[in-house]
Scaffold this motif. Structure first.
Motif, short mmCIF file in Angstrom:
data_model
loop_
_atom_site.label_atom_id
_atom_site.label_comp_id
_atom_site.label_asym_id
_atom_site.label_seq_id
_atom_site.Cartn_x
_atom_site.Cartn_y
_atom_site.Cartn_z
N LEU A 108 -78.52 4.30 -22.05
CA LEU A 108 -79.65 3.39 -22.28
C LEU A 108 -79.64 2.36 -21.16
O LEU A 108 -78.67 1.60 -21.01
CB LEU A 108 -79.52 2.70 -23.64
CG LEU A 108 -80.70 1.84 -24.08
CD1 LEU A 108 -81.95 2.71 -24.27
CD2 LEU A 108 -80.39 1.07 -25.36
N ASP A 109 -80.73 2.35 -20.35
CA ASP A 109 -80.86 1.43 -19.24
C ASP A 109 -81.89 0.35 -19.57
O ASP A 109 -82.79 0.57 -20.40
CB ASP A 109 -81.28 2.16 -17.97
CG ASP A 109 -80.19 3.10 -17.46
OD1 ASP A 109 -79.07 3.04 -18.00
OD2 ASP A 109 -80.48 3.89 -16.55
N ALA A 110 -81.75 -0.79 -18.89
CA ALA A 110 -82.70 -1.91 -19.07
C ALA A 110 -83.37 -2.22 -17.74
O ALA A 110 -82.71 -2.27 -16.69
CB ALA A 110 -81.98 -3.13 -19.61
N ILE A 111 -84.70 -2.44 -17.82
CA ILE A 111 -85.46 -2.84 -16.63
C ILE A 111 -86.16 -4.16 -16.96
O ILE A 111 -87.15 -4.18 -17.68
CB ILE A 111 -86.50 -1.79 -16.23
CG1 ILE A 111 -85.85 -0.41 -16.06
CG2 ILE A 111 -87.22 -2.20 -14.94
CD1 ILE A 111 -86.83 0.70 -15.75
N PRO A 112 -85.62 -5.30 -16.48
CA PRO A 112 -86.25 -6.59 -16.78
C PRO A 112 -87.58 -6.74 -16.03
O PRO A 112 -87.86 -6.01 -15.07
CB PRO A 112 -85.21 -7.60 -16.30
CG PRO A 112 -84.41 -6.87 -15.27
CD PRO A 112 -84.40 -5.44 -15.67
N ASP A 113 -88.39 -7.72 -16.48
CA ASP A 113 -89.66 -7.97 -15.79
C ASP A 113 -89.43 -8.28 -14.32
O ASP A 113 -90.20 -7.86 -13.46
CB ASP A 113 -90.41 -9.13 -16.47
CG ASP A 113 -91.08 -8.68 -17.77
OD1 ASP A 113 -91.28 -7.47 -17.92
OD2 ASP A 113 -91.37 -9.54 -18.61
#
Length: 346
Positions: free
Chosen positions: A297-302
């Protein structure tokens, strides 16, 4: 004077005359006698010198024979015929056929030396080991070290270990359970030994960690390293519960459970976020897999670059992953490198 007295006086006079004549002759020939004596001394001196040099004359020179590759008994006979003497050195070799043979010599074949010279011969003691030993019950690391030490400097080790086969067993991890070929197998050429090694009694089991009080970041690190499946549920923090931490988990009768056992975990979320983060649990319904599958599970911030929240192995079914992220962060769920879902945190 009587006749007897006359005879006596006559004899005395004759002796005196004879002695006087002799002395006169010796004196007359004195120089010649000295020459004779000096000549005799010279002859004796030269004779002594001749005898001395006859005894100290150097030994006969001989040619060193070619002894390499011959058995030691044959080499000894050849050296004896040449009046040469051996100086023996022993060394292990890679081939059992070399035992008792001359490996090298010094001086080399064809060299001209004096009789009585010592020739250094290096003779094979044969192989350092001529059969497969019993490794069952030993530690794999110990066997590797033993063979490495035994064949140090050897261009062709006689025993080579194949990649071991591991299986769960009550024996300590790393203990050798089986071997092929068996103990006592005669070594004539290099042998590859296959070993079956214990993974240990707890390999198929995992210790259940205590997660109570852990933060969400600690949880993500824990589930990425564990061979358990955690099913997360949440509630609003109440009383003295600390928001954003684990407040309870399922208990088991034993410390260890079977790999990929499901463990129920309860997390307290804040009623209202004071740190600007959004708290939640990412949930995905998956196919049941016959074996653990790698997921992430990866996160891409604004604003910022994509980063990994957690990578884990999962057997399928319901997947739950807690998070605490800034609003607007996009989550990307991947299974075996394939993106399966995008989710926006609001």
């Amino acid at each position: 004077m009587s006749l007897k007295d006359k005879i006596k006086n006559f004899n005395i006079r004759n002796c005196r005359i004879g002695f006087t004549d002799s002395m006169e002759k010796i004196q007359a020939n004195g120089k010649g006698l000295v020459v004779v004596i000096f000549a005799a001394v010279i002859v004796m001196f030269l004779s002594c010198l001749a005898v001395f040099f006859a005894f100290v004359k150097g030994p006969e020179q001989v040619m060193v024979p070619d002894l390499e590759g011959k058995v030691w008994s044959e080499a000894m006979l050849e050296m004896q015929a040449k009046e040469l003497y051996p100086k023996i050195q022993l060394r292990y070799t890679d081939s059992p056929d070399d035992e008792g043979k001359i490996l090298s010599q010094n001086p080399i074949a064809g060299a001209i030396v004096k009789a009585g010279t010592r020739v250094t011969l290096t003779i094979s003691r044969g192989v350092i080991i001529d059969h497969v030993e019993n490794y069952v019950g030993m530690k794999l690391d110990d066997v590797r070290l033993k063979l490495q030490t035994m064949f140090t400097g050897s261009s062709r080790p006689l025993i080579v270990l194949d990649n071991p086969v591991y299986k769960p067993n009550e024996a300590d991890a790393g203990t050798i359970l089986e071997q092929d070929p068996p103990e006592g197998t005669v070594i004539s050429n290099p042998v590859t030994v296959q070993l079956v090694v214990s993974r240990g009694p707890d390999y198929e089991q995992t210790r259940v960690p205590n997660l109570v009080g852990k933060s969400i970041n600690d949880l993500l690190s824990q589930i990425g390293q564990s061979r358990l499946i955690f099913d997360f549920a949440s509630h609003i923090a109440a009383g003295d519960e600390k928001a954003g931490t684990v407040t309870g988990q399922e208990s088991f009768k034993t410390e260890y459970v079977k790999n990929y056992t499901r463990v129920q975990v309860e997390i307290a979320f804040p009623a209202k976020s004071d740190d600007g983060l959004v708290y939640g649990i990412f949930t995905e319904q998956l196919t049941d897999y016959p074996y653990p599958v790698t997921m992430s599970l990866d996160a891409i911030p604004d604003e910022g670059n994509r980063y990994n929240l957690v990578t884990l192995n999962h057997t399928g079914g319901t997947l739950t992953i807690p998070y605490a992220l800034p609003k607007g962060t996009e989550l990307v769920f991947t299974v075996v490198g394939k993106e399966m879902r995008h989710f926006k945190v609001n």
